[in-house]
Design a protein around this motif. Structure first.
Motif, PDB file in Angstrom:
ATOM      1  N   GLY A 134      22.900  48.498  24.699  1.00 37.17           N
ATOM      2  CA  GLY A 134      23.371  50.107  24.742  1.00 37.17           C
ATOM      3  C   GLY A 134      23.276  50.567  26.481  1.00 37.17           C
ATOM      4  O   GLY A 134      23.739  51.509  26.849  1.00 37.17           O
ATOM      5  N   ASP A 135      22.360  49.766  27.065  1.00 42.22           N
ATOM      6  CA  ASP A 135      22.471  50.185  28.539  1.00 42.22           C
ATOM      7  C   ASP A 135      23.742  50.130  29.322  1.00 42.22           C
ATOM      8  O   ASP A 135      24.365  49.031  29.054  1.00 42.22           O
ATOM      9  CB  ASP A 135      21.154  49.524  29.203  1.00 42.22           C
ATOM     10  N   ARG A 136      24.014  50.731  30.194  1.00 44.95           N
ATOM     11  CA  ARG A 136      25.174  50.713  31.056  1.00 44.95           C
ATOM     12  C   ARG A 136      24.970  49.869  32.224  1.00 44.95           C
ATOM     13  O   ARG A 136      24.079  50.287  33.116  1.00 44.95           O
ATOM     14  CB  ARG A 136      25.671  52.095  31.374  1.00 44.95           C
ATOM     15  N   VAL A 137      25.899  48.913  32.630  1.00 45.62           N
ATOM     16  CA  VAL A 137      26.050  48.061  33.688  1.00 45.62           C
ATOM     17  C   VAL A 137      27.408  48.209  34.501  1.00 45.62           C
ATOM     18  O   VAL A 137      28.239  47.781  33.750  1.00 45.62           O
ATOM     19  CB  VAL A 137      25.485  46.838  33.623  1.00 45.62           C
ATOM     20  N   ALA A 138      27.316  48.468  35.622  1.00 45.98           N
ATOM     21  CA  ALA A 138      28.842  48.864  36.332  1.00 45.98           C
ATOM     22  C   ALA A 138      29.160  47.314  37.163  1.00 45.98           C
ATOM     23  O   ALA A 138      28.423  46.541  37.509  1.00 45.98           O
ATOM     24  CB  ALA A 138      28.408  49.924  37.497  1.00 45.98           C
ATOM     25  N   ILE A 139      30.521  47.144  37.002  1.00 45.66           N
ATOM     26  CA  ILE A 139      30.996  46.079  37.861  1.00 45.66           C
ATOM     27  C   ILE A 139      32.034  46.672  38.927  1.00 45.66           C
ATOM     28  O   ILE A 139      32.948  47.420  38.424  1.00 45.66           O
ATOM     29  CB  ILE A 139      31.755  45.278  36.872  1.00 45.66           C
ATOM     30  N   MET A 140      31.725  46.428  39.948  1.00 45.24           N
ATOM     31  CA  MET A 140      32.578  47.116  41.055  1.00 45.24           C
ATOM     32  C   MET A 140      33.074  45.853  41.979  1.00 45.24           C
ATOM     33  O   MET A 140      32.854  45.438  43.040  1.00 45.24           O
ATOM     34  CB  MET A 140      31.939  47.626  42.099  1.00 45.24           C
ATOM     35  N   LEU A 141      33.941  45.046  41.271  1.00 47.00           N
ATOM     36  CA  LEU A 141      34.685  43.878  41.818  1.00 47.00           C
ATOM     37  C   LEU A 141      36.104  43.584  41.758  1.00 47.00           C
ATOM     38  O   LEU A 141      36.696  44.273  40.942  1.00 47.00           O
ATOM     39  CB  LEU A 141      33.933  42.602  41.203  1.00 47.00           C
ATOM     40  N   PRO A 142      36.902  43.047  42.717  1.00 46.98           N
ATOM     41  CA  PRO A 142      37.936  42.684  42.504  1.00 46.98           C
ATOM     42  C   PRO A 142      38.323  41.628  41.509  1.00 46.98           C
ATOM     43  O   PRO A 142      37.227  41.084  40.985  1.00 46.98           O
ATOM     44  CB  PRO A 142      38.603  42.134  43.858  1.00 46.98           C
ATOM     45  N   ASN A 143      39.367  40.923  41.224  1.00 43.63           N
ATOM     46  CA  ASN A 143      39.716  39.868  40.524  1.00 43.63           C
ATOM     47  C   ASN A 143      39.242  38.516  40.905  1.00 43.63           C
ATOM     48  O   ASN A 143      39.677  38.130  42.044  1.00 43.63           O
ATOM     49  CB  ASN A 143      41.217  39.699  40.093  1.00 43.63           C
ATOM     50  N   THR A 144      38.037  38.096  40.532  1.00 47.55           N
ATOM     51  CA  THR A 144      37.250  37.094  40.977  1.00 47.55           C
ATOM     52  C   THR A 144      36.725  36.253  39.689  1.00 47.55           C
ATOM     53  O   THR A 144      36.459  36.838  38.883  1.00 47.55           O
ATOM     54  CB  THR A 144      36.355  37.463  41.957  1.00 47.55           C
ATOM     55  N   PRO A 145      36.117  35.059  39.991  1.00 49.05           N
ATOM     56  CA  PRO A 145      35.280  34.326  38.664  1.00 49.05           C
ATOM     57  C   PRO A 145      34.046  35.406  38.432  1.00 49.05           C
ATOM     58  O   PRO A 145      33.784  35.396  37.363  1.00 49.05           O
ATOM     59  CB  PRO A 145      34.735  33.051  39.427  1.00 49.05           C
ATOM     60  N   GLN A 146      33.628  35.735  39.630  1.00 47.13           N
ATOM     61  CA  GLN A 146      32.206  36.682  39.202  1.00 47.13           C
ATOM     62  C   GLN A 146      32.672  38.064  38.453  1.00 47.13           C
ATOM     63  O   GLN A 146      31.922  38.485  37.656  1.00 47.13           O
ATOM     64  CB  GLN A 146      31.675  37.160  40.699  1.00 47.13           C
ATOM     65  N   SER A 147      33.903  38.608  38.572  1.00 52.59           N
ATOM     66  CA  SER A 147      34.159  39.669  37.920  1.00 52.59           C
ATOM     67  C   SER A 147      34.142  39.236  36.231  1.00 52.59           C
ATOM     68  O   SER A 147      33.883  39.863  35.330  1.00 52.59           O
ATOM     69  CB  SER A 147      35.413  40.253  38.144  1.00 52.59           C
ATOM     70  N   VAL A 148      34.662  37.895  35.939  1.00 51.93           N
ATOM     71  CA  VAL A 148      34.564  37.563  34.512  1.00 51.93           C
ATOM     72  C   VAL A 148      33.154  37.050  34.120  1.00 51.93           C
ATOM     73  O   VAL A 148      32.828  37.639  32.907  1.00 51.93           O
ATOM     74  CB  VAL A 148      35.563  36.230  34.437  1.00 51.93           C
ATOM     75  N   ILE A 149      32.469  36.628  34.969  1.00 47.22           N
ATOM     76  CA  ILE A 149      31.062  36.218  34.612  1.00 47.22           C
ATOM     77  C   ILE A 149      30.310  37.489  34.403  1.00 47.22           C
ATOM     78  O   ILE A 149      29.647  37.455  33.341  1.00 47.22           O
ATOM     79  CB  ILE A 149      30.397  35.479  35.725  1.00 47.22           C
ATOM     80  N   SER A 150      30.462  38.514  35.208  1.00 47.52           N
ATOM     81  CA  SER A 150      29.762  39.571  35.116  1.00 47.52           C
ATOM     82  C   SER A 150      30.099  40.444  33.819  1.00 47.52           C
ATOM     83  O   SER A 150      29.226  40.743  33.010  1.00 47.52           O
ATOM     84  CB  SER A 150      30.041  40.454  36.358  1.00 47.52           C
ATOM     85  N   TYR A 151      31.218  40.402  33.536  1.00 46.64           N
ATOM     86  CA  TYR A 151      31.615  41.108  32.284  1.00 46.64           C
ATOM     87  C   TYR A 151      31.266  40.467  31.020  1.00 46.64           C
ATOM     88  O   TYR A 151      30.665  41.266  30.030  1.00 46.64           O
ATOM     89  CB  TYR A 151      33.270  40.989  32.139  1.00 46.64           C
TER      90      TYR A 151
END
Length: 561
Positions: A73-90
């Motif tokens: 339930g904790d919120r974690v932000a992603i501030m990334l363009p479309n990269t492999p890291q954005s998928v991994i982070s999500y």
């Protein structure tokens, strides 16, 4: 509310209702990794990642986030363009039990600060070049930790070596962040953390997967609460609509940003759910996109009208082979018929218009891609399990075919509500029906048409822009007495942002000065492209500025030109 006349239009391959496996979004990555471990999941500027690699990386990040204290339930932000890291982070955030907060990398400090505080995000995952911006607001937000990554981390040799020099030339800086204290390097995390499975209980219908921020005409952006069911159901509907697509075989072009709900659902979640290969581009550039299509041969290309227009207007379009493209659903803004026809000629594929909004995960309607009639100028028909009706603006009752009213939608993809805003939730959700704020009508066959927006939202280049937020910034300038912002017609962006300004007496304000001021406080796509200084603005008897009158004035000028 309706007898669903559109169901008689469905081809036999599309079911009226779909069974949804009650499993969370991230489970589909685990399933894809088990079924297609060696298959390419992501292609990014020459570098490829297999499904098992993406899954392992997401689990490593999830375990690390848990070690930082992230709980369900904790919120974690992603501030990334479309990269492999954005998928991994999500997927890493979801595996850890967190709620993803998608954040536009173009946001400036004030926008970022507002969103982090509203969401109560504890961690943000961002790029090295954005790190200084995040650090400027960290102390005034709930953020405790910053996870930093870099484009070069997922580039093939020798591009990974050359990239920092290109970055310095383009941005003037190279940011060097150390893995210590409250700063964490994603590269180090993935090198040093175990990919241990995480067992958590999820309520498919109630638990949030995402806070997706959307603006409004009455204030600052609101966090749209989307559950695992909302996202899984909408991606499943998309798959049903694309019934000719082959599980585990398609190649999907990922230009639509994942920090927008359309790209996230119709590209990322759909691709992983179906075992497709994602070809990611961090930003839209016409020539790079054409080269990528020719080389990587994507079969699916969800996009926005400005993307298709940009490709069609490229002087070297005919030099590229685009014949791999089979299916495209356009969203984010109205699709001009001419663009649809020309793009289909250029690719021999199908391009149709869809419709939706952030509050519905986002898609609710689309035209058929194959075998059934596509009505030009129509947003199509409702998707499986989706009901839609046209409601009277006077009494809220359903209207018969052909009459204009507010478009309302209902279905499993409709949001749970707005984050910490029960009153605004009640205004837009009525007995499970989502009031879209868009005006339209339905014909006898169940095809829907949008004729206008009840809201004042501007859609420019596929971005949703909210006048009130820009006006708030302009009013902060000491020389501005009155300001109103409106969307005016633009051949390329669909609409563009125009600001009408009344200066304070004796002020020597220039367009250049005001533009520089706006750029300090707003993401580039929100900054007005046109400024007009006036002695006074049209108003009602009670002093409310008539934004619509200014828009009509602009349309009249274009018509008479």
């Amino acid at each position: 509310m309706s007898n669903k006349p559109w169901l008689s239009q469905y081809p036999e391959e599309i079911p009226a209702s779909i069974p949804y496996a009650p499993i969370p979004v991230q489970s589909y990555l685990a399933e894809a990794a088990a079924k297609y471990p060696e298959k390419t999941a992501i292609h990014f500027l020459g570098k490829e990642m297999k499904y098992k690699e993406v899954h392992e990386a997401a689990l490593k990040l999830a375990n690390y986030l848990k070690s930082l204290g992230i709980k369900k339930g904790d919120r974690v932000a992603i501030m990334l363009p479309n990269t492999p890291q954005s998928v991994i982070s999500y997927y890493g955030i979801l595996f850890a039990g967190g709620i993803v907060v998608q954040t536009n990398p173009l946001y400036m400090e004030r926008e970022l600060e507002y969103q982090m505080n509203d969401a109560g995000a504890k961690v943000i995952i961002t790029m090295d070049i954005l790190y200084p911006r995040v650090m400027k607001v960290k102390e005034s937000t709930s953020l405790e930790h910053i996870v930093v990554t870099a484009i070069k981390d997922y580039l093939p040799f020798p591009r990974n070596v050359v990239y920092p020099f290109m970055q310095k030339r383009q941005y003037g800086i190279v940011v060097d962040v150390k893995h210590s204290g409250n700063n964490h390097l994603l590269k180090t995390i993935l090198a040093e953390t175990e990919a241990s499975p995480i067992q958590l209980e999820f309520d498919f219908e109630e638990d949030l997967a995402l806070l997706q921020y959307t603006g409004g005409t009455t204030g600052f952006p609101k966090g749209v609460m989307l559950t695992h069911k909302n996202l899984v159901s909408n991606a499943s509907m998309c798959d049903a609509w694309l019934y000719k697509c082959r599980k585990g075989e398609e190649v999907i072009l990922g230009i639509l940003p994942f920090f927008h709900v359309y790209g996230m659902t119709a590209v990322m979640i759909l691709a992983i759910m179906q075992g497709y290969k994602m070809v990611l581009l961090p930003k839209f550039d016409a020539e790079t996109t054409l080269k990528t299509i020719q080389k990587q041969k994507p079969t699916l290309f969800p996009g926005a009208p400005t993307i298709y227009i940009g490709l069609l207007n490229h002087p070297k379009l005919k030099n590229y082979d685009l014949s791999s493209i089979e299916s495209c659903i356009s969203g984010s803004a109205p699709l001009p018929v001419e663009v649809q026809e020309n793009f289909e000629k250029a690719t021999n594929g199908k391009l149709v218009e869809g419709y939706g909004l952030t509050e519905s995960s986002p898609v609710t309607h689309a035209n058929f891609l194959w075998d059934k009639k596509r009505v030009k100028g129509s947003i199509g028909v409702p998707w499986p399990d989706t009901d839609s009706a046209i409601l009277s603006m006077e009494d809220g009752k359903p209207l018969p075919p052909g009459e204009v009213g507010e478009i309302a939608v209902k279905g499993p993809q409709v949001m749970k509500g707005y984050w910490n805003r029960p009153e605004e939730t009640e205004q837009i959700l009525k007995d499970g029906w989502l009031l879209t704020g868009d005006l339209g009508y339905m014909d006898e066959d169940g095809y829907f048409y949008v004729v206008d927006r009840k809201k004042d939202m501007i859609i420019a280049g596929g971005f949703n822009i909210y006048p009130r937020e820009i006006e708030e910034v302009l009013y902060e300038h000491e020389s501005v007495q009155e300001a109103v912002v409106a969307g005016v017609p633009d051949a390329y962006r669909g609409e563009t942002v125009k600001a009408y300004i009344v200066k304070k007496d004796g002020a020597a304000l220039t367009e250049e000065e005001l533009n520089a001021f706006a750029r300090k406080h707003l993401a580039a796509y929100k900054v007005p492209r046109i400024y007009e200084f006036r002695e006074e603005l049209p108003k009602t008897a009670v002093g409310k500025i008539l934004r619509r009158a200014l828009v009509e004035e602009e349309k009249k000028k274009i018509k008479e030109a």
